[in-house]
Design a protein around this motif. Structure first.
Motif, mmCIF file in Angstrom:
data_model
loop_
_atom_site.group_PDB
_atom_site.id
_atom_site.type_symbol
_atom_site.label_atom_id
_atom_site.label_comp_id
_atom_site.label_asym_id
_atom_site.label_seq_id
_atom_site.Cartn_x
_atom_site.Cartn_y
_atom_site.Cartn_z
ATOM 1 N N ARG A 149 0.829 -1.210 0.000
ATOM 2 C CA ARG A 149 0.000 0.000 0.000
ATOM 3 C C ARG A 149 0.864 1.261 0.000
ATOM 4 O O ARG A 149 0.574 2.237 -0.705
ATOM 5 N N LEU A 150 1.930 1.241 0.779
ATOM 6 C CA LEU A 150 2.839 2.396 0.809
ATOM 7 C C LEU A 150 3.503 2.608 -0.546
ATOM 8 O O LEU A 150 3.617 3.736 -1.036
ATOM 9 N N ALA A 151 3.945 1.501 -1.155
ATOM 10 C CA ALA A 151 4.627 1.596 -2.448
ATOM 11 C C ALA A 151 3.677 2.109 -3.532
ATOM 12 O O ALA A 151 4.050 2.957 -4.356
ATOM 13 N N LEU A 152 2.459 1.607 -3.538
ATOM 14 C CA LEU A 152 1.488 2.040 -4.536
ATOM 15 C C LEU A 152 1.073 3.495 -4.316
ATOM 16 O O LEU A 152 0.851 4.245 -5.275
ATOM 17 N N GLU A 153 0.963 3.890 -3.057
ATOM 18 C CA GLU A 153 0.620 5.278 -2.767
ATOM 19 C C GLU A 153 1.726 6.217 -3.223
ATOM 20 O O GLU A 153 1.462 7.312 -3.740
ATOM 21 N N ALA A 154 2.970 5.792 -3.066
ATOM 22 C CA ALA A 154 4.099 6.618 -3.504
ATOM 23 C C ALA A 154 4.097 6.798 -5.020
ATOM 24 O O ALA A 154 4.575 7.806 -5.533
ATOM 25 N N LYS A 155 3.533 5.827 -5.727
ATOM 26 C CA LYS A 155 3.453 5.904 -7.183
ATOM 27 C C LYS A 155 2.113 6.462 -7.663
ATOM 28 O O LYS A 155 1.820 6.426 -8.860
ATOM 29 N N SER A 156 1.286 6.943 -6.717
ATOM 30 C CA SER A 156 -0.049 7.479 -7.040
ATOM 31 C C SER A 156 -0.937 6.422 -7.690
ATOM 32 O O SER A 156 -1.775 6.728 -8.546
ATOM 33 N N LYS A 157 -0.780 5.164 -7.272
ATOM 34 C CA LYS A 157 -1.552 4.066 -7.859
ATOM 35 C C LYS A 157 -2.353 3.288 -6.811
ATOM 36 O O LYS A 157 -2.874 2.213 -7.115
ATOM 37 N N LEU A 158 -2.472 3.827 -5.611
ATOM 38 C CA LEU A 158 -3.209 3.136 -4.559
ATOM 39 C C LEU A 158 -4.685 2.982 -4.922
ATOM 40 O O LEU A 158 -5.345 2.032 -4.494
#
Length: 238
Positions: free
Chosen positions: A42-51
């Motif tokens: 979730r953190l990784a996807l949020e950092a990529k604006s893909k959450l």
């Protein structure tokens, strides 16, 4: 460009580092570490604006050109998730249609297995000194402070629930297991009410069993007494 339009572009746009072979989370999901793996993803996807592809907040576009962009990005997110899943588990999701479906399938199958795991972790550290809860120095009227306050309350409530369950004896093992597997977790008051209800049900069941045993014993005594009387009459008649 409006803020909304910019956010939509971020969601549908790939970067130079975005490719199907990328491993965006260092934790490999093996079936028993859902909590740590899902948090990292979730953190990784949020950092990529893909959450938004896994949290259900993104509406699938109907316009064909936009849909094509969404579909390509959704497939990319699927590949990122599967890249951090062990081969044994990955084989079960070869036909999943969207990133959201994939995420929810994994969550439904494996999240409940980590309730007892989290409980064991809490139990192991229960004797450690508890640090003060995080605080926010912002104006109480700001969104930042509101979110921080809400988070602190949630963390504190969760800790109190876990500590409460840890204090129960073996008599409540089954009930404790059921509460730990609930999603979302109940409040402390709700958990207490559930345990009281279970306790009352057990008391009623015990009383019913005792009454049944007493009734059966009484019937047996009456039967034995009647048979003894019949035998006495038969002996006198001989």
């Amino acid at each position: 460009m409006s803020r909304k339009k910019k956010d939509e572009n971020d969601v549908l746009t790939t970067r130079n580092s975005d490719h199907t072979g990328a491993i965006i989370c260092t934790t490999i999901f093996n079936g028993g570490n859902y909590i740590g793996w899902s948090s990292g993803m979730r953190l990784a996807l949020e950092a990529k604006s893909k959450l938004v592809y896994i949290d259900g907040s993104l509406v699938v576009p109907k316009e064909s050109k936009v849909f094509d962009k969404w579909r390509k990005m959704d497939c990319l997110v699927c590949s990122w998730i599967l890249n951090t899943v062990s081969d044994e588990i990955k084989s079960n999701y070869s036909s999943t249609t969207t990133a959201l479906d994939l995420w929810l399938d994994i969550k439904e199958r494996y999240q409940e297995n980590n309730g007892p795991q989290a409980y064991q972790i809490q139990k192991a550290i229960s004797n450690l000194r508890q640090e003060p809860l995080p605080a926010c120095d912002c104006d109480p009227r700001t969104v930042c402070c509101y979110r921080m306050t809400k988070l602190v309350v949630q963390v504190d409530t969760s800790n109190k629930l876990t500590q409460f369950l840890m204090g129960l004896n073996k008599y409540f093992d089954n009930a404790r297991q059921q509460i730990l597997l609930m999603d979302p977790k109940p409040s402390l008051n709700r958990a207490y009410a559930m345990l009281l209800s279970i306790e009352r049900q057990k008391e009623v069941q015990t009383l019913m069993n005792e009454q049944t045993d007493n009734f059966a014993m009484s019937m047996k005594e009456n039967f034995d007494q009647q048979r003894s009387q019949n035998n006495t009459r038969n002996n006198r008649g001989k």
